[in-house]
Write an enzyme that holds these catalytic residues in place. Sequence first.
Site, PDB file in Angstrom:
ATOM      1  N   THR A 160       0.878  -1.175   0.000  1.00  0.00           N
ATOM      2  CA  THR A 160       0.000   0.000   0.000  1.00  0.00           C
ATOM      3  C   THR A 160       0.908   1.216   0.000  1.00  0.00           C
ATOM      4  O   THR A 160       2.062   1.128   0.432  1.00  0.00           O
ATOM      5  CB  THR A 160      -0.869   0.046   1.263  1.00  0.00           C
ATOM      6  OG1 THR A 160      -0.004   0.158   2.383  1.00  0.00           O
ATOM      7  CG2 THR A 160      -1.714  -1.188   1.394  1.00  0.00           C
ATOM      8  N   LYS A 220     -14.669  17.188  10.884  1.00  0.00           N
ATOM      9  CA  LYS A 220     -15.554  17.058  12.036  1.00  0.00           C
ATOM     10  C   LYS A 220     -15.989  18.436  12.508  1.00  0.00           C
ATOM     11  O   LYS A 220     -15.198  19.188  13.068  1.00  0.00           O
ATOM     12  CB  LYS A 220     -14.844  16.304  13.161  1.00  0.00           C
ATOM     13  CG  LYS A 220     -14.452  14.910  12.723  1.00  0.00           C
ATOM     14  CD  LYS A 220     -13.937  14.071  13.874  1.00  0.00           C
ATOM     15  CE  LYS A 220     -13.718  12.644  13.424  1.00  0.00           C
ATOM     16  NZ  LYS A 220     -12.325  12.279  13.208  1.00  0.00           N
ATOM     17  N   TRP A 243     -20.246  15.070  10.917  1.00  0.00           N
ATOM     18  CA  TRP A 243     -19.214  14.859   9.900  1.00  0.00           C
ATOM     19  C   TRP A 243     -19.589  15.495   8.564  1.00  0.00           C
ATOM     20  O   TRP A 243     -20.717  15.352   8.098  1.00  0.00           O
ATOM     21  CB  TRP A 243     -18.994  13.366   9.679  1.00  0.00           C
ATOM     22  CG  TRP A 243     -18.288  12.710  10.815  1.00  0.00           C
ATOM     23  CD1 TRP A 243     -17.799  13.321  11.942  1.00  0.00           C
ATOM     24  CD2 TRP A 243     -17.984  11.319  10.938  1.00  0.00           C
ATOM     25  NE1 TRP A 243     -17.213  12.397  12.756  1.00  0.00           N
ATOM     26  CE2 TRP A 243     -17.309  11.156  12.173  1.00  0.00           C
ATOM     27  CE3 TRP A 243     -18.198  10.207  10.131  1.00  0.00           C
ATOM     28  CZ2 TRP A 243     -16.854   9.921  12.607  1.00  0.00           C
ATOM     29  CZ3 TRP A 243     -17.751   8.981  10.572  1.00  0.00           C
ATOM     30  CH2 TRP A 243     -17.077   8.839  11.794  1.00  0.00           C
ATOM     31  N   GLU A 294      -5.525  -4.051  -0.334  1.00  0.00           N
ATOM     32  CA  GLU A 294      -5.864  -5.160   0.569  1.00  0.00           C
ATOM     33  C   GLU A 294      -6.967  -6.047   0.013  1.00  0.00           C
ATOM     34  O   GLU A 294      -7.276  -7.096   0.567  1.00  0.00           O
ATOM     35  CB  GLU A 294      -6.317  -4.599   1.925  1.00  0.00           C
ATOM     36  CG  GLU A 294      -5.194  -4.040   2.790  1.00  0.00           C
ATOM     37  CD  GLU A 294      -4.884  -2.581   2.513  1.00  0.00           C
ATOM     38  OE1 GLU A 294      -5.252  -2.077   1.426  1.00  0.00           O
ATOM     39  OE2 GLU A 294      -4.259  -1.942   3.376  1.00  0.00           O
TER      40      GLU A 294
HETATM   41  P1  ADP Z   1      -3.094   3.449  -1.611  1.00  0.00           P
HETATM   42  O1  ADP Z   1      -3.408   3.934  -0.231  1.00  0.00           O
HETATM   43  O2  ADP Z   1      -1.902   2.590  -1.744  1.00  0.00           O
HETATM   44  O3  ADP Z   1      -3.318   4.455  -2.691  1.00  0.00           O
HETATM   45  P2  ADP Z   1      -5.307   1.908  -2.469  1.00  0.00           P
HETATM   46  O4  ADP Z   1      -5.277   2.247  -3.883  1.00  0.00           O
HETATM   47  O5  ADP Z   1      -5.405   0.526  -2.039  1.00  0.00           O
HETATM   48  O6  ADP Z   1      -4.084   2.364  -1.804  1.00  0.00           O
HETATM   49  O7  ADP Z   1      -6.372   2.830  -1.756  1.00  0.00           O
HETATM   50  C1  ADP Z   1      -7.568   2.354  -1.255  1.00  0.00           C
HETATM   51  C2  ADP Z   1      -8.414   3.490  -0.790  1.00  0.00           C
HETATM   52  O8  ADP Z   1      -8.733   4.369  -1.855  1.00  0.00           O
HETATM   53  C3  ADP Z   1      -9.759   3.067  -0.256  1.00  0.00           C
HETATM   54  O9  ADP Z   1      -9.663   2.617   1.070  1.00  0.00           O
HETATM   55  C4  ADP Z   1     -10.570   4.346  -0.392  1.00  0.00           C
HETATM   56  O10 ADP Z   1     -10.322   5.240   0.673  1.00  0.00           O
HETATM   57  C5  ADP Z   1     -10.012   4.961  -1.642  1.00  0.00           C
HETATM   58  N1  ADP Z   1     -10.888   4.688  -2.786  1.00  0.00           N
HETATM   59  C6  ADP Z   1     -10.719   3.766  -3.746  1.00  0.00           C
HETATM   60  N2  ADP Z   1     -11.705   3.828  -4.646  1.00  0.00           N
HETATM   61  C7  ADP Z   1     -12.552   4.802  -4.251  1.00  0.00           C
HETATM   62  C8  ADP Z   1     -13.781   5.346  -4.760  1.00  0.00           C
HETATM   63  N3  ADP Z   1     -14.336   4.916  -5.883  1.00  0.00           N
HETATM   64  N4  ADP Z   1     -14.354   6.333  -4.046  1.00  0.00           N
HETATM   65  C9  ADP Z   1     -13.804   6.799  -2.915  1.00  0.00           C
HETATM   66  N5  ADP Z   1     -12.661   6.340  -2.402  1.00  0.00           N
HETATM   67  C10 ADP Z   1     -12.031   5.355  -3.055  1.00  0.00           C
END
Ligand code: ADP
Length: 529
Positions: free
Chosen positions: A173, A425, A430, A316
């Site tokens: 990640t 917040k 929120w 993940e």
């Molecule tokens: P990194 O943190 O490595 O960029 P990821 O690509 O795995 O990792 O990120 C996952 C996160 O991206 C999710 O937990 C979420 O917060 C955000 N995310 C992914 N797709 C969407 C979406 N369509 N809308 C809103 N948030 C998103």
Amino acid sequence: MLGGMQDWPLRVMRILDHAEREHGTREIVSLYPGGIKARSDWAGIARDARKLARALERLGVRKGDRIGTLAMNHGRHLIAWYGAIGMGGVLHTINTRLFDEQLVYIVNHAEDRILFYDKVFAPLVERLRPRWTGIEHFVCFDNGEFDDLIAAESDDYAWVEGDEREPMMLCYTSGTTGNPKGVLYEHRSTLIHAMMQISPDVFDLSARAVVLPVVPMFHAAGWALPFSTAMVGGKLVYSTDYTPPVMCELMREEGVTHTAGVPTVWLALMQHVEGTGADLGKLNTVHIGGSAAPRAMIKYFTDRGIRVGHAWGMTEMSPLGTVGAATGDWDLLDEEQRLDYMCRQGRVPFGVELRTVDEEGTLLPRDGRSSGRLQTRGAWIVRQYFQDDKGEVIDEEDWFDTGDVAILHPNGTLQITDRSKDVIKSGGEWISSIDLENAAIGCPGVAEAAAVGVRHPKWDERPLLLVVRKEGAEVTPDQIIAHLSGHVAKWWLPDEILFVESLPHTATGKLLKTALREQYRDYKLASAA
Ligand code: ADP
């Protein structure tokens, strides 16, 4: 009991075997630096992957060893994926946009033994070489080095077999806080994920699909497209250049039907198309994920007859969690209702479960109102991070906390309100930074926007909106507030709007909220005086 079914291990190399046997002549196109286009096909990729597997064994790489790649999207990289996995190795795709310290940490933590890299990253490799302690071999994809490595090898090779639960890929990640964490994908989880991904309500891939993955191969397994496209025998179009004019040209020349990437990519593409009248050829499906897709973007594509799949997922989750696809009552919905639906992140396919809980861990109803911590479990979801002494990251019932805040609707759709760290917040309630940003992007003249919480003596936090104007646009704060008023509750309206030249992004193209929060947390709002 007499009778039964065969044992057919769900191993990833069976996907490539199938592509080679059933769709061998389907093309893999790569646009390399300098505008050089190369063409191979699934049979060619499979043949070269076998040669590479032999070469890796010759270099002393053994089953289970990690094999790193630091590269953009192209056919040689794809050969390295399948060659590494085919010889029993664990493919480790490294995000090329990380900082030096993160790159040193990740490669050493993964204990990569060999690194394949693109020539453009040679300076980086030279710089970090002394600090990458475990790498024994460096192979450049360019300058004939990779081609020479496999040239003399025979392609007579049988993929390493084993249990379907063995690991085959490692993705970290991007770790906006603390050290990046590695997620170890398994053959079985990856294969089941690919089977789900091709289905109509997910990525809708078939043998007719021509896929241009804009998402880098290092971002969450390239959203698994190298596996799912092979599974259906689709054509893959890779590029080392994703600037909008190049993308449009590739779409037209290669007949691209499907593409996938993060919202920032599409913002640039939309501006280019608007400015030049460029055409998107046969494009009929675009998957948008990684961050929330703004309504204006979804409308932009659907107005042109292009289907949008709004996807949510994370490294993940291999990475797919939900995708927006038409509902059973789609024909009864009007355009606005359809857009409302598509602004949410879609619903889970078979194989993933979702639930939301409050701060105490109590289950929340799927009522379209209750917002809480989003948890997930399923066939391709992390259980424990790679070499992490904290142990399993799931509870007794296998639920994994995503770190996202979300609402679940009665029809099963997921609505991501925010990352828990990003929510603003205010007065005990929120405010969703995502909703504010996406409403702002719908305002004419706004190219990009970021909402951050600023400390406030009375309300705890109040929203500040940072806006990048479109080139030549003269939009004012009052116009933006007027636009927002039609989309969000009055108490959500930002206390102030600041215009900035640009906004910082993470290595995977998301707004870098941590940096913005640091910078603006103590900004002096007039409303706080
Ligand atoms: P990194 O943190 O490595 O960029 P990821 O690509 O795995 O990792 O990120 C996952 C996160 O991206 C999710 O937990 C979420 O917060 C955000 N995310 C992914 N797709 C969407 C979406 N369509 N809308 C809103 N948030 C998103």
